[in-house]
Scaffold this active site. Structure first.
Site, PDB file in Angstrom:
ATOM      1  N   HIS A  29      35.756 -10.883 -24.959  1.00 37.93           N
ATOM      2  CA  HIS A  29      34.378 -11.367 -25.077  1.00 37.93           C
ATOM      3  C   HIS A  29      33.681 -10.520 -26.140  1.00 37.93           C
ATOM      4  CE1 HIS A  29      30.424 -12.484 -22.731  1.00 37.93           C
ATOM      5  NE2 HIS A  29      30.318 -12.698 -24.036  1.00 37.93           N
ATOM      6  N   HIS A  61      36.921 -15.584 -13.179  1.00 34.83           N
ATOM      7  CA  HIS A  61      35.842 -14.663 -12.864  1.00 34.83           C
ATOM      8  C   HIS A  61      35.971 -14.170 -11.427  1.00 34.83           C
ATOM      9  CE1 HIS A  61      32.101 -12.532 -13.227  1.00 34.83           C
ATOM     10  NE2 HIS A  61      32.231 -12.728 -14.516  1.00 34.83           N
ATOM     11  N   HIS A 120      37.934  -4.523 -20.797  1.00 33.37           N
ATOM     12  CA  HIS A 120      37.696  -3.202 -20.202  1.00 33.37           C
ATOM     13  C   HIS A 120      38.612  -2.112 -20.739  1.00 33.37           C
ATOM     14  CE1 HIS A 120      34.453  -4.786 -18.086  1.00 33.37           C
ATOM     15  NE2 HIS A 120      35.177  -5.624 -17.371  1.00 33.37           N
ATOM     16  N   ARG A 171      30.586  -9.624 -27.253  1.00 34.25           N
ATOM     17  CA  ARG A 171      29.194  -9.728 -26.799  1.00 34.25           C
ATOM     18  C   ARG A 171      28.237  -9.436 -27.943  1.00 34.25           C
ATOM     19  NH1 ARG A 171      28.862  -9.795 -20.890  1.00 34.25           N
ATOM     20  NH2 ARG A 171      26.636  -9.786 -21.251  1.00 34.25           N
ATOM     21  N   ASN A 230      42.041 -10.858 -19.695  1.00 33.60           N
ATOM     22  CA  ASN A 230      40.856 -10.377 -20.410  1.00 33.60           C
ATOM     23  C   ASN A 230      40.951  -8.851 -20.522  1.00 33.60           C
ATOM     24  OD1 ASN A 230      38.225  -9.192 -20.730  1.00 33.60           O
ATOM     25  ND2 ASN A 230      37.354 -11.209 -20.430  1.00 33.60           N
ATOM     26  N   GLU A 263      35.798 -15.334 -25.845  1.00 32.65           N
ATOM     27  CA  GLU A 263      34.592 -15.690 -25.076  1.00 32.65           C
ATOM     28  C   GLU A 263      33.391 -15.354 -25.933  1.00 32.65           C
ATOM     29  OE1 GLU A 263      34.262 -13.804 -21.317  1.00 32.65           O
ATOM     30  OE2 GLU A 263      36.247 -14.408 -20.693  1.00 32.65           O
ATOM     31  N   THR A 281      29.348 -11.644 -17.043  1.00 29.26           N
ATOM     32  CA  THR A 281      28.806 -13.001 -17.062  1.00 29.26           C
ATOM     33  C   THR A 281      28.430 -13.412 -15.636  1.00 29.26           C
ATOM     34  OG1 THR A 281      30.477 -13.363 -18.748  1.00 29.26           O
ATOM     35  CG2 THR A 281      29.250 -15.288 -18.023  1.00 29.26           C
ATOM     36  N   ARG A 326      29.076  -4.194 -26.589  1.00 26.54           N
ATOM     37  CA  ARG A 326      29.214  -3.047 -25.685  1.00 26.54           C
ATOM     38  C   ARG A 326      30.668  -2.622 -25.481  1.00 26.54           C
ATOM     39  NH1 ARG A 326      27.542  -5.839 -19.997  1.00 26.54           N
ATOM     40  NH2 ARG A 326      25.703  -6.350 -21.219  1.00 26.54           N
ATOM     41  N   GLU A 347      36.284 -24.126 -18.076  1.00 24.68           N
ATOM     42  CA  GLU A 347      36.721 -23.036 -17.209  1.00 24.68           C
ATOM     43  C   GLU A 347      35.752 -22.998 -16.035  1.00 24.68           C
ATOM     44  OE1 GLU A 347      37.536 -19.204 -18.999  1.00 24.68           O
ATOM     45  OE2 GLU A 347      37.185 -18.172 -17.101  1.00 24.68           O
TER      46      GLU A 347
HETATM   47  N1  PXP Z   1      36.269 -15.901 -17.495  1.00 20.89           N
HETATM   48  C1  PXP Z   1      35.062 -15.697 -18.101  1.00 20.89           C
HETATM   49  C2  PXP Z   1      34.418 -16.856 -18.773  1.00 20.89           C
HETATM   50  C3  PXP Z   1      34.477 -14.419 -18.119  1.00 20.89           C
HETATM   51  O1  PXP Z   1      33.274 -14.253 -18.729  1.00 20.89           O
HETATM   52  C4  PXP Z   1      35.150 -13.343 -17.525  1.00 20.89           C
HETATM   53  C5  PXP Z   1      34.555 -11.965 -17.601  1.00 20.89           C
HETATM   54  O2  PXP Z   1      34.532 -11.518 -18.909  1.00 20.89           O
HETATM   55  C6  PXP Z   1      36.394 -13.596 -16.922  1.00 20.89           C
HETATM   56  C7  PXP Z   1      36.907 -14.887 -16.895  1.00 20.89           C
HETATM   57  C8  PXP Z   1      37.166 -12.513 -16.261  1.00 20.89           C
HETATM   58  O3  PXP Z   1      36.454 -12.081 -15.141  1.00 20.89           O
HETATM   59  P1  PXP Z   1      36.947 -10.807 -14.331  1.00 20.89           P
HETATM   60  O4  PXP Z   1      36.856  -9.650 -15.246  1.00 20.89           O
HETATM   61  O5  PXP Z   1      36.012 -10.755 -13.177  1.00 20.89           O
HETATM   62  O6  PXP Z   1      38.381 -11.105 -13.928  1.00 20.89           O
END
Ligand code: PXP
Length: 236
Positions: free
Chosen positions: A43, A191, A10, A45, A7, A70, A101, A49, A151
Site C-alpha cells: 500500500h 483484512h 509491515h 499511502r 501484504n 493498494e 484501512t 508511512r 476485494e
Molecule cells: N486488503 C486490503 C485492501 C488492505 O488495505 C489490507 C491492509 O493493508 C489488507 C488486505 C491486509 O490486511 P491485514 O494486514 O489485516 O492482513
C-alpha cells in the site's frame, strides 16, 4: 485453493522504525514468492508511512508473480501508478489518522470519481480491484464503474466479538460473493485474516484470492518469513 497475496507493508514499517535499509523489502518479496505465494501486495499511502515510491519501483522490477498496489484515488498516487504500472491496482479509502484501512470504498458517494480512475488505470493495462464492504449496492456499483475484481472487506468478520456476529458477517460475505460471481466479477477477500480465522473464509466457494499482511509478518518475527507464509499456504 485461493491464491495467497502477501501484504509486506509491515516489513517496511520495521525498516522505517530506524529509517535505514533493513529489513529489505525486496528480499522479503523474494522469499514470499519463492515460498509459493501468488502475489505481493503493498500500500503506497499518501503519507508514505511505510512503503515509498522507490520501493514500488524496485518491486515492479523483480516481482514475477503479480504486484498488487493498494492505493487511494488521490491524483498524485494515480499518476505514480500509471508511471510504475503494477499488474493490479486495488483502490482503497484512505484516511490520514487511521492505523490501517478501516472499511471499504463508498462507491455510492464517489461513483463518478472512482469510475474515472478505474478507466484511467485500465487504459494503461492495469487490472483494477475495488476494496468494498460486503454489501450488494457496493458490488453492483463496482460492476458499473468497470472494475475487473472486487476485494471483500473481511475486517468486520475478523473483529466479530462473538460467534453469532461472526456467522452474520460470514453470511454477508457469501451473499456479496454470490452477487459478484453472478455479475462476472472476480472475488478476492482480505483484512484482519489470520491463522485462526482464515479457515471459515476458505470454505466459501468462489473466493479466488486472499490478501493477508499483519498476521503473516507478525508470525514471521518468531518463525521466519518463509515458514510463516508456508503455514498460511497450508491452511488455505
Ligand atoms: N486488503 C486490503 C485492501 C488492505 O488495505 C489490507 C491492509 O493493508 C489488507 C488486505 C491486509 O490486511 P491485514 O494486514 O489485516 O492482513
Amino acid at each position: 485453493m485461493p491464491l495467497l497475496g502477501v501484504n509486506i507493508d509491515h516489513v517496511a514499517t520495521l525498516r522505517q522504525a530506524r529509517g535505514g535499509k533493513e529489513p529489505d523489502l525486496v528480499q522479503a518479496a523474494r522469499i514470499v514468492e519463492q515460498t509459493g505465494a501468488g502475489s505481493i501486495v503493498v500500500h503506497l499511502r499518501e503519507d508514505r508511512r511505510h512503503v515509498n515510491e522507490k520501493d514500488v519501483r524496485s518491486l515492479k522490477k523483480m516481482v514475477f508473480t503479480k504486484l498488487n498496489l493498494e492505493m487511494s484515488i488521490a491524483p498524485e498516487i494515480v499518476d505514480l501508478a500509471i508511471q510504475i504500472k503494477p499488474d493490479q491496482a486495488t483502490l482503497v479509502p484512505e484516511k490520514r489518522q487511521e492505523l490501517t484501512t478501516e472499511g471499504g470504498l463508498d462507491l455510492v458517494s464517489a461513483e463518478q470519481e472512482i469510475k474515472r480512475v478505474v478507466l484511467k488505470l485500465k487504459n494503461e493495462g492495469i487490472r483494477v480491484s475495488l476494496f468494498i464492504d460486503p454489501v450488494n449496492i457496493q458490488v453492483e456499483a463496482s460492476k458499473s464503474v468497470g472494475a475487473d475484481l472486487i476485494e471483500l472487506h473481511t475486517g468486520n468478520f475478523a473483529n466479530a466479538a462473538d460467534q453469532a456476529t461472526q456467522n452474520h458477517q460470514l453470511t454477508d460475505l457469501i451473499k456479496a460473493k454470490d452477487l459478484a460471481v453472478e455479475k462476472k466479477l472476480i472475488v478476492a477477500a482480505g483484512h484482519g485474516l489470520n491463522y485462526q480465522n482464515v479457515k471459515r473464509i476458505t470454505e466459501i466457494n468462489g473466493i479466488e484470492e486472499l490478501n493477508i499482511g499483519h498476521s503473516i509478518i507478525s508470525r514471521a518475527v518468531f518463525v521466519g518469513l518463509d515458514r510463516a507464509v508456508r503455514e498460511m499456504l497450508e491452511l488455505i
